[in-house]
Design a protein around this motif. Structure first.
Motif, PDB file in Angstrom:
ATOM      1  N   GLN A  32       0.824  -1.202   0.000  1.00 46.24           N
ATOM      2  CA  GLN A  32       0.000   0.000   0.000  1.00 46.24           C
ATOM      3  C   GLN A  32       0.860   1.254   0.000  1.00 46.24           C
ATOM      4  O   GLN A  32       0.716   2.134  -0.846  1.00 46.24           O
ATOM      5  CB  GLN A  32      -0.913   0.011   1.230  1.00 46.24           C
ATOM      6  N   THR A  52       2.439   6.315  -1.836  1.00 49.12           N
ATOM      7  CA  THR A  52       1.415   5.288  -1.919  1.00 49.12           C
ATOM      8  C   THR A  52       1.548   4.526  -3.234  1.00 49.12           C
ATOM      9  O   THR A  52       2.323   4.907  -4.113  1.00 49.12           O
ATOM     10  CB  THR A  52       0.022   5.896  -1.843  1.00 49.12           C
ATOM     11  N   ASN A  53       0.743   3.458  -3.369  1.00 51.44           N
ATOM     12  CA  ASN A  53       0.813   2.729  -4.632  1.00 51.44           C
ATOM     13  C   ASN A  53       0.198   3.517  -5.764  1.00 51.44           C
ATOM     14  O   ASN A  53       0.376   3.167  -6.935  1.00 51.44           O
ATOM     15  CB  ASN A  53       0.184   1.345  -4.521  1.00 51.44           C
ATOM     16  N   ILE A 107      -3.512  -4.989   7.001  1.00 48.28           N
ATOM     17  CA  ILE A 107      -2.281  -4.266   6.689  1.00 48.28           C
ATOM     18  C   ILE A 107      -1.199  -4.644   7.701  1.00 48.28           C
ATOM     19  O   ILE A 107      -1.429  -4.629   8.916  1.00 48.28           O
ATOM     20  CB  ILE A 107      -2.517  -2.745   6.730  1.00 48.28           C
TER      21      ILE A 107
END
Length: 121
Positions: A32, A52-53, A107
């Motif tokens: 992520q 972030t991705n 996560i």
């Protein structure tokens, strides 16, 4: 398990540049956010930059305009280009990843072992 391995630290003169790299390997479904943190002797670990991705970035005020974070999603790598380095940038730099190991996972937070950056004449 997931491993994060940093490289690229070293000794540089004030005003110089360094590029840090971090490779994530192991059981990874999706990363992520990747980022860099640093810790100077006797101080807490602080945020340097994250990405972030979706390639949204965030920087500490102290490095804005000098450092650039980037990532290669295909290789699960993150980079930190550091320019105009100052003595106060001296610290151990840690790679961080927030990731999912499989579909439906929560996560997970992983850290690298750290790489020393020393800015000195």
């Amino acid at each position: 398990q997931v491993q994060l391995v940093e490289s690229g630290g070293g000794l540089v003169q004030p005003g110089g540049s360094l590029k840090l790299s971090c490779a994530a390997s192991g059981r990874i479904f999706r990363i992520q956010t990747m980022g860099w943190y640093r810790q100077a002797p006797g101080q807490e670990r602080d945020l340097v930059a994250t990405i972030t991705n979706g390639v949204s970035t965030n920087y500490a005020d102290s490095v804005k305009g000098r450092f650039t974070i980037s990532r290669d999603n295909g290789k699960n790598m993150v980079y930190l280009q550091m320019n105009s380095l100052k003595p106060e940038d001296t610290a151990v730099y840690y790679c961080n990843a927030l990731l999912l190991e499989y579909i439906g996972d929560n996560i997970r937070n992983y850290w690298g072992q750290g790489t020393q950056v020393t800015v000195s004449s």
